[in-house]
Write an enzyme that holds these catalytic residues in place. Structure first.
Site, PDB file in Angstrom:
ATOM      1  N   ARG A 111       0.712  -1.121  -0.012  1.00  0.00           N
ATOM      2  CA  ARG A 111      -0.136   0.233   0.145  1.00  0.00           C
ATOM      3  C   ARG A 111       0.729   1.262   0.201  1.00  0.00           C
ATOM      4  O   ARG A 111       1.970   1.205   0.676  1.00  0.00           O
ATOM      5  CB  ARG A 111      -0.964   0.168   1.244  1.00  0.00           C
ATOM      6  CG  ARG A 111      -1.947  -0.880   1.182  1.00  0.00           C
ATOM      7  CD  ARG A 111      -3.019  -0.630   0.209  1.00  0.00           C
ATOM      8  NE  ARG A 111      -4.213  -1.412   0.165  1.00  0.00           N
ATOM      9  CZ  ARG A 111      -4.342  -2.494  -0.723  1.00  0.00           C
ATOM     10  NH1 ARG A 111      -3.650  -2.604  -1.474  1.00  0.00           N
ATOM     11  NH2 ARG A 111      -5.395  -3.188  -0.676  1.00  0.00           N
ATOM     12  N   HIS A 152      -0.809  -0.029  -9.739  1.00  0.00           N
ATOM     13  CA  HIS A 152      -1.381  -0.841  -9.028  1.00  0.00           C
ATOM     14  C   HIS A 152      -2.044  -2.107  -9.879  1.00  0.00           C
ATOM     15  O   HIS A 152      -3.131  -2.448  -9.872  1.00  0.00           O
ATOM     16  CB  HIS A 152      -2.630  -0.224  -8.229  1.00  0.00           C
ATOM     17  CG  HIS A 152      -2.933  -1.018  -7.028  1.00  0.00           C
ATOM     18  ND1 HIS A 152      -3.432  -0.329  -5.817  1.00  0.00           N
ATOM     19  CD2 HIS A 152      -3.086  -2.386  -6.751  1.00  0.00           C
ATOM     20  CE1 HIS A 152      -3.774  -1.039  -5.012  1.00  0.00           C
ATOM     21  NE2 HIS A 152      -3.356  -2.613  -5.755  1.00  0.00           N
TER      22      HIS A 152
HETATM   23  P1  NDP Z   1      -1.711 -11.776   4.248  1.00  0.00           P
HETATM   24  O1  NDP Z   1      -2.957 -11.437   5.615  1.00  0.00           O
HETATM   25  O2  NDP Z   1      -2.101 -13.255   3.928  1.00  0.00           O
HETATM   26  O3  NDP Z   1      -0.601 -11.837   5.390  1.00  0.00           O
HETATM   27  C1  NDP Z   1      -0.111 -10.668   5.818  1.00  0.00           C
HETATM   28  C2  NDP Z   1       1.491 -10.899   6.360  1.00  0.00           C
HETATM   29  O4  NDP Z   1       1.946  -9.666   6.903  1.00  0.00           O
HETATM   30  C3  NDP Z   1       1.471 -11.928   7.594  1.00  0.00           C
HETATM   31  O5  NDP Z   1       2.558 -12.594   7.373  1.00  0.00           O
HETATM   32  C4  NDP Z   1       1.488 -11.076   8.767  1.00  0.00           C
HETATM   33  O6  NDP Z   1       2.205 -11.747  10.002  1.00  0.00           O
HETATM   34  C5  NDP Z   1       2.386 -10.007   8.300  1.00  0.00           C
HETATM   35  N1  NDP Z   1       2.282  -8.868   9.277  1.00  0.00           N
HETATM   36  C6  NDP Z   1       0.821  -8.093   9.521  1.00  0.00           C
HETATM   37  N2  NDP Z   1       1.095  -7.193  10.503  1.00  0.00           N
HETATM   38  C7  NDP Z   1       2.425  -7.199  10.773  1.00  0.00           C
HETATM   39  C8  NDP Z   1       3.419  -6.320  11.604  1.00  0.00           C
HETATM   40  N3  NDP Z   1       2.614  -5.585  12.312  1.00  0.00           N
HETATM   41  N4  NDP Z   1       4.647  -6.825  11.693  1.00  0.00           N
HETATM   42  C9  NDP Z   1       5.061  -7.801  11.035  1.00  0.00           C
HETATM   43  N5  NDP Z   1       4.303  -8.635   9.953  1.00  0.00           N
HETATM   44  C10 NDP Z   1       2.868  -8.245   9.982  1.00  0.00           C
HETATM   45  O7  NDP Z   1      -1.822 -10.967   3.351  1.00  0.00           O
HETATM   46  P2  NDP Z   1      -1.486 -11.122   1.891  1.00  0.00           P
HETATM   47  O8  NDP Z   1      -0.289 -11.660   1.815  1.00  0.00           O
HETATM   48  O9  NDP Z   1      -2.781 -11.689   1.134  1.00  0.00           O
HETATM   49  O10 NDP Z   1      -1.698  -9.736   1.334  1.00  0.00           O
HETATM   50  C11 NDP Z   1      -0.628  -8.598   1.667  1.00  0.00           C
HETATM   51  C12 NDP Z   1      -1.004  -7.331   1.235  1.00  0.00           C
HETATM   52  O11 NDP Z   1      -0.518  -7.101   0.124  1.00  0.00           O
HETATM   53  C13 NDP Z   1      -2.478  -6.842   1.207  1.00  0.00           C
HETATM   54  O12 NDP Z   1      -3.193  -6.620   2.504  1.00  0.00           O
HETATM   55  C14 NDP Z   1      -2.646  -5.722   0.244  1.00  0.00           C
HETATM   56  O13 NDP Z   1      -2.255  -4.565   0.901  1.00  0.00           O
HETATM   57  C15 NDP Z   1      -1.399  -6.162  -0.593  1.00  0.00           C
HETATM   58  N6  NDP Z   1      -1.839  -6.477  -2.229  1.00  0.00           N
HETATM   59  C16 NDP Z   1      -1.330  -5.765  -2.995  1.00  0.00           C
HETATM   60  C17 NDP Z   1      -1.801  -5.994  -4.329  1.00  0.00           C
HETATM   61  C18 NDP Z   1      -1.348  -5.321  -5.762  1.00  0.00           C
HETATM   62  O14 NDP Z   1      -1.995  -5.298  -6.793  1.00  0.00           O
HETATM   63  N7  NDP Z   1      -0.469  -4.354  -5.375  1.00  0.00           N
HETATM   64  C19 NDP Z   1      -2.708  -7.015  -4.691  1.00  0.00           C
HETATM   65  C20 NDP Z   1      -3.000  -8.042  -3.546  1.00  0.00           C
HETATM   66  C21 NDP Z   1      -2.647  -7.439  -2.318  1.00  0.00           C
HETATM   67  P3  NDP Z   1       1.401 -12.930  10.487  1.00  0.00           P
HETATM   68  O15 NDP Z   1       1.524 -14.199   9.512  1.00  0.00           O
HETATM   69  O16 NDP Z   1       2.252 -13.326  11.811  1.00  0.00           O
HETATM   70  O17 NDP Z   1       0.035 -12.833  10.697  1.00  0.00           O
HETATM   71  C1  OXD Z   2      -5.541  -5.904  -3.052  1.00  0.00           C
HETATM   72  C2  OXD Z   2      -5.287  -4.899  -4.137  1.00  0.00           C
HETATM   73  O1  OXD Z   2      -5.671  -5.726  -1.725  1.00  0.00           O
HETATM   74  O2  OXD Z   2      -5.596  -5.342  -5.301  1.00  0.00           O
HETATM   75  O3  OXD Z   2      -6.110  -7.220  -3.266  1.00  0.00           O
HETATM   76  O4  OXD Z   2      -4.343  -4.196  -3.878  1.00  0.00           O
END
Ligand code: NDP
Ligand code: OXD
Length: 309
Positions: free
Chosen positions: A224, A272
């Site tokens: 993000r 994006h």
């Molecule tokens: P998940 O919820 O599966 O994974 C999130 C990860 O981040 C987990 O490993 C979690 O830790 C870790 N995390 C969360 N908070 C913290 C913190 N405070 N400190 C350390 N680690 C932390 O999410 P996804 O992998 O599915 O997606 C991640 C992000 O990617 C989405 O939220 C979105 O913003 C972005 N995205 C962007 C896209 C694009 O087109 N650019 C498309 C899709 C997603 P834990 O495992 O311990 O819970």
């Molecule tokens: C998502 C994104 O969160 O597209 O899936 O950024």
């Protein structure tokens, strides 16, 4: 019973057709033509206007048209008793890993340097390290981070990842917590952000983080825009602390035409697209969540609003 669709980014017509095929007994209403709010049971949204979800008294499920839910939780009036599910689509995971791998290879093979040399008509060879000598750090080891880490590992890179809770992943150095964050930064020649946007992760890519990276490291932000402090990035690039930044997400999207990122010679901007939701694969997943809600079955990929992801 009706589904409300609200997104200014996603193709409403294609979503309506896909939902009609999957759930013919439900009417899909496209915001702002919501009809009687008291007849809406399900909401499928990307960045809904504040107050919209709170104004639907019969709402049973909120589904995010994306993996992230920051665009929903940003509205404090969103009813806390209504479950929120996020989109977990293997097609998105594949797209994201492809993007991360492509950009990592581009940095690893010094493509951006050679592109700049071509523009300047410079024929100059640079030493090429092995992938095993290139340390890649991934912030976030969730669905997307873990898959990207595995794909990068298979390409020979030296991979580490950071998550909130501790993890053990084969062949990947796993870090967690504040000390783990600094340790991961210190060993990341390429830093990839795949965190959800929460109160704990906002502005995490700041001057302090960049100062902990090895000099000349590069940053890829596919999570993000609000993870990144724009001014700190520009300063770190201009001082030489960072070599390149590859950015897919921005504080304001579309990126405003006068934003300095557009013209910076060591910033790559993509609109994006890293893992954008695709109706064809996402609609059956959303329909499954609605069917489960209708049948009173346990939902998958439910968000914890307190945790923020
Ligand atoms: P998940 O919820 O599966 O994974 C999130 C990860 O981040 C987990 O490993 C979690 O830790 C870790 N995390 C969360 N908070 C913290 C913190 N405070 N400190 C350390 N680690 C932390 O999410 P996804 O992998 O599915 O997606 C991640 C992000 O990617 C989405 O939220 C979105 O913003 C972005 N995205 C962007 C896209 C694009 O087109 N650019 C498309 C899709 C997603 P834990 O495992 O311990 O819970
Ligand atoms: C998502 C994104 O969160 O597209 O899936 O950024």
């Amino acid at each position: 019973m009706a589904i409300l669709f609200c997104s200014s980014l996603d193709p409403a017509g294609r979503w309506r057709e896909a939902l009609a095929r999957e759930l013919p007994h439900l009417e899909t209403r496209i915001y702002p033509d919501i009809g009687d709010p008291g007849t809406i049971d399900y909401a499928l949204v990307w960045a809904p206007p504040p107050g919209l979800l709170a104004a639907l008294p019969r709402l049973k499920l909120i589904a995010s048209i994306g993996a992230g839910v920051d665009h929903i939780l940003a509205d404090p009036s969103v009813p806390r008793h209504v479950p929120i599910v996020r989109l977990v689509d293997p097609a998105t995971t594949r797209l994201m890993s492809e993007y991360v791998l492509a950009q990592t290879l581009r940095l690893h093979r010094q493509d951006l340097l050679y592109e700049a040399q071509q523009r300047a008509g410079i024929w100059q060879w640079h030493e090429q390290p092995d992938p095993a000598e290139r340390r890649v750090g991934i912030l976030g080891l969730g669905r997307l981070g873990t898959d990207a880490a595995t794909r990068l590992k298979a390409n020979g890179f030296d991979i580490a990842g950071w998550s909130r809770t501790g993890k053990t992943l084969d062949g990947i150095a796993c870090f967690s917590g504040g000390e783990g964050f600094d340790a991961l930064l210190r060993r990341s020649d390429i830093l990839i952000c795949l965190l959800p946007l929460t109160a704990a992760t906002e502005n995490i890519l700041d001057r302090r983080a960049f100062d902990h990276l090895p000099r000349g490291a590069s940053v890829v932000n596919v999570a993000r825009g609000r993870h990144l402090v724009d001014a700190d990035l520009l300063e770190a690039l201009d001082s030489g602390q960072l070599a390149y930044a590859i950015l897919d997400v921005f504080r304001e999207e579309p990126l405003p035409p006068d934003h300095p990122f557009w013209r910076h010679s060591r910033i790559v901007v993509t609109p994006h697209v890293a893992g954008a939701a695709e109706v064809r694969t996402a609609a059956p997943i959303i329909a499954d969540a609605i069917r489960r809600a209708e049948a009173g079955l346990p939902l998958r990929d439910v968000v914890d609003p307190e945790r923020g992801y």
